[in-house]
Design a protein around this motif. Structure first.
Motif, mmCIF file in Angstrom:
data_model
loop_
_atom_site.group_PDB
_atom_site.id
_atom_site.type_symbol
_atom_site.label_atom_id
_atom_site.label_comp_id
_atom_site.label_asym_id
_atom_site.label_seq_id
_atom_site.Cartn_x
_atom_site.Cartn_y
_atom_site.Cartn_z
ATOM 1 N N TYR A 70 -3.856 -26.305 0.854
ATOM 2 C CA TYR A 70 -3.037 -25.873 1.976
ATOM 3 C C TYR A 70 -3.768 -26.103 3.286
ATOM 4 N N ALA A 71 -2.991 -26.285 4.334
ATOM 5 C CA ALA A 71 -3.521 -26.373 5.695
ATOM 6 C C ALA A 71 -2.487 -25.747 6.618
ATOM 7 N N PHE A 72 -2.943 -24.810 7.442
ATOM 8 C CA PHE A 72 -2.087 -24.152 8.423
ATOM 9 C C PHE A 72 -2.615 -24.480 9.812
ATOM 10 N N PHE A 73 -1.761 -25.005 10.668
ATOM 11 C CA PHE A 73 -2.099 -25.319 12.050
ATOM 12 C C PHE A 73 -1.454 -24.236 12.901
ATOM 13 N N LEU A 74 -2.286 -23.423 13.537
ATOM 14 C CA LEU A 74 -1.811 -22.249 14.251
ATOM 15 C C LEU A 74 -1.908 -22.423 15.758
ATOM 16 N N SER A 75 -0.962 -21.802 16.465
ATOM 17 C CA SER A 75 -1.004 -21.778 17.928
ATOM 18 C C SER A 75 -0.275 -20.528 18.394
ATOM 19 N N GLY A 76 -0.958 -19.706 19.169
ATOM 20 C CA GLY A 76 -0.346 -18.509 19.711
ATOM 21 C C GLY A 76 0.165 -17.545 18.654
ATOM 22 N N GLY A 77 -0.537 -17.466 17.533
ATOM 23 C CA GLY A 77 -0.122 -16.546 16.472
ATOM 24 C C GLY A 77 1.040 -17.025 15.624
ATOM 25 N N ARG A 78 1.418 -18.268 15.803
ATOM 26 C CA ARG A 78 2.509 -18.861 15.010
ATOM 27 C C ARG A 78 1.985 -20.038 14.183
ATOM 28 N N ILE A 79 2.686 -20.304 13.102
ATOM 29 C CA ILE A 79 2.390 -21.484 12.294
ATOM 30 C C ILE A 79 3.069 -22.665 12.981
#
Length: 157
Positions: A70-79
């Motif tokens: 898995y890989a999650f790219f996060l920005s501002g607390g969102r996926i």
């Protein structure tokens, strides 16, 4: 980890397989049961290019022969974007594109790992064709999805 773990990880990272004659996307290479047969006579592997590297939360979880990369790219607390790839549940790695769309743009603080994993599996189960003796794989897949979401929300180290 099983041999399918490496294939799932390379697919998750959108790796480009470079030979002395061409470049093959991991998505195309691992779409076949015997991917090495795609190499032409005398063609040599030169390198692997991993474009999806950098600042993201990623990993591989395994239980028995099943692996979730898995890989999650996060920005501002969102996926912002994500990849979910299973190895060991089919002859080739399985990308959970529908599950990715379900989680995309969700706030990490609002995620319920157990609930989201169950919802993902309910969505994906009709598309995953397992032999009857392999039904236990669905439970393992759900557990691995839950663990990856727990890591995302800080519920597990």
């Amino acid at each position: 980890m099983s041999a399918s773990s490496a294939a799932a990880a390379l697919l998750m990272l959108e790796t480009a397989i470079q030979t002395d004659k061409r470049t093959i996307r991991a998505q195309d290479y691992f779409a076949q049961i015997q991917p090495w047969k795609q190499f032409q006579q005398g063609e040599r592997l030169i390198s692997l290019e991993v474009p999806m590297s950098g600042d993201f939360l990623s990993g591989c979880l395994g239980q028995g022969e099943i692996t979730l990369c898995y890989a999650f790219f996060l920005s501002g607390g969102r996926i912002l974007d994500l990849r979910l790839i299973f190895g060991g549940v089919a002859p080739v790695p399985v990308r959970l594109a529908k599950g990715e769309r379900l989680l995309k743009r969700k706030e990490t603080a609002a995620l319920d790992p157990a609930g989201e994993a169950a919802e993902l599996m309910k969505l994906l189960k009709p598309e995953i064709s397992l032999m009857s003796r392999n039904d236990c794989k669905l439970e393992v897949m759900e557990q691995l999805l839950k663990k990856s979401l727990e890591r995302l929300t800080g519920g597990e180290e």
